[in-house]
Design a protein around this motif. Sequence first.
Motif, short mmCIF file in Angstrom:
data_model
loop_
_atom_site.label_atom_id
_atom_site.label_comp_id
_atom_site.label_asym_id
_atom_site.label_seq_id
_atom_site.Cartn_x
_atom_site.Cartn_y
_atom_site.Cartn_z
N VAL A 71 92.42 19.94 7.64
CA VAL A 71 93.43 20.99 7.76
C VAL A 71 94.13 20.91 9.12
O VAL A 71 95.36 21.06 9.21
CB VAL A 71 92.78 22.37 7.56
N THR A 72 93.37 20.67 10.18
CA THR A 72 93.98 20.58 11.51
C THR A 72 94.96 19.42 11.60
O THR A 72 96.08 19.57 12.12
CB THR A 72 92.88 20.43 12.58
N LEU A 73 94.56 18.26 11.10
CA LEU A 73 95.46 17.11 11.14
C LEU A 73 96.71 17.34 10.32
O LEU A 73 97.83 16.98 10.73
CB LEU A 73 94.72 15.86 10.65
N ALA A 132 84.57 18.02 7.38
CA ALA A 132 85.74 17.36 6.80
C ALA A 132 86.89 18.34 6.59
O ALA A 132 88.05 18.01 6.85
CB ALA A 132 85.36 16.70 5.47
N VAL A 133 86.60 19.54 6.12
CA VAL A 133 87.68 20.49 5.81
C VAL A 133 88.44 20.92 7.07
O VAL A 133 89.68 20.87 7.10
CB VAL A 133 87.11 21.71 5.05
N PRO A 134 87.78 21.38 8.16
CA PRO A 134 88.56 21.75 9.35
C PRO A 134 89.35 20.60 9.94
O PRO A 134 90.50 20.79 10.37
CB PRO A 134 87.49 22.26 10.33
N ALA A 180 89.76 13.51 -2.89
CA ALA A 180 89.74 14.57 -1.88
C ALA A 180 89.69 15.95 -2.54
O ALA A 180 89.01 16.86 -2.04
CB ALA A 180 90.96 14.46 -0.98
N PHE A 181 90.41 16.14 -3.64
CA PHE A 181 90.44 17.44 -4.31
C PHE A 181 89.39 17.57 -5.41
O PHE A 181 89.21 18.66 -5.94
CB PHE A 181 91.83 17.69 -4.90
N ARG A 182 88.73 16.49 -5.77
CA ARG A 182 87.80 16.53 -6.89
C ARG A 182 86.63 17.47 -6.58
O ARG A 182 85.98 17.39 -5.56
CB ARG A 182 87.27 15.12 -7.14
#
Length: 544
Positions: free
Chosen positions: A429-431, A424-426, A333-335
């Motif tokens: 972050v929302t979850l 994917a990012v929003p 996820a952070f890669r």
Amino acid sequence: MTPSGTPARRRTRRPVTRRPGTRRRLAPRPATADPGAIDEPTAVDIPHPYSRRVAVLAEVLDRPAELDAIRERLAALDWPVRDPDPDERPPHRPGRRHLIVEVRLRRAAWRAEKAAEESLNELASRHGLALWVRESRQLTHERGRWRRYRVVPRQPEGASALERRWNHLRALAGVSERRVWAPATMTRQEISDWLATHQLAGHRYAEATHRIVPAPPERADDVPEPLPLERVIVGAVALVAAAFCGYAMPGLSGAGYAVPALLVPAAALAIAFATRWEPLAVRLTMPVVLAAGVFALGWQASAALPSWSPSNAVLSLLVAVLALGLAPGIHHAFRGTWLSRNGPLVLTIALPSSGVLIALLGRLIQTSYLEQFGIPRGEVRTQSELWEYFAAGKPLGLALGLCLLILGVVGWIRHFFSAPAFLAVPVTVTLCVVYALTAVVLAAEGAGAAAEQAKADFRAGRTPASYFGLHPSIMCVRPTGEGPVAVENGPVPTDRPVLSFGASGTWIWLWDAQRDGDATTWRTFAARREDIQLTAPTTPDCAR
């Protein structure tokens, strides 16, 4: 001109060349012989990381301008482009030309071809390139089985027993003169002949003075096959079964002891079947030692954790397996994201502010607890400010666990699928925010439940348990003077115990459980500390 009259040195920039498809980072320029030269940063080429290579046969318009635009955009992504070899060239179409593009991705091998095709089609659509994908194939190579060997000196002739033992311990500890990787099918003689043909950094191998450890096979037929996956699973299940037998021992009685008496030997036999230890004595002894060892560890765990039930142990095991499965997903996820490239900067900014936020959250939970009694948080003093951090530990741990769960799932999705970042990012972050707020709300509800339990204990005559630095105690109130007592929401009850949480100022707030009224009645009152005296009750009616 300078103030001293000497001509000023002109500041010039050196041209910086950069290979297309690389990111630029600044690095200091090497020192030059000219003392007056101005040091300027230069660009360092850092290629894009990748783990998969997919060869895509693309069809393009046979026009110089189109070919230049396509090569420029692909070179910016560090994707090599070449003309097909004679045996790779498909049938020719008028006005068209074929190119082989090596698409480099960082993702799973599964669906890598589809991801490469989608990436190339999206690139062509975004930049208006006359390019169409025709075929694709993932570039993989069979690496085979390789083994690592070490070259160590042989025992010298005439060496004492102590020297031989010391050399043997050095060899076991990994001290070697040379390390070599060889295919698993190479025999000892083949490896020796290969090492004797050359030297490495001044080291020359001689079979008379060196030996190879571990010992390579003497024949190609002696090479052991890799352990099958089903045998590994059988051995792991056997170890877990033996551990649970030990954990369940204190709760067994009578005929129940037959269960571990049968399962532990069966686990030892399963381990012996799953392994290939040689010689035969080791193969028969080691499974028994392993099965008995994990059985004893399980028994000790049951003694150290008496409140744990077998269901809790199974749940803990499932949580551990889930954590091991989510850890790679969090990495994916952070890669290659902004956070992975600027992690130290983010931590430098986030850590000081997070300490304040954690303290505020802990204070909020303590406030939620005291609000059930109608007592202001600022009027109660805790033993230590650290209790605010401890109070926030459980909701923050729950929120962090839920966020890591989401990040792990998103990371695996990103690894196997080509999820667009703008979606994917929003969503992630929302979850994460929703789960974090849910954990805080649950913590506030937990504080309310703890307060209700404290009220029930007080009504039953038991001292309520402490709650993160808040220590309720049962007290009797006695006026210190003869006149009226200054009180808020009086009167002051002197014929029954009240609940006290201490005081931090001039006024002390107390809770009276037996005050007449309904559920909406405010049962809290406050009095000046110099006007009353709090003593431990000796009788139910606080009589002297």
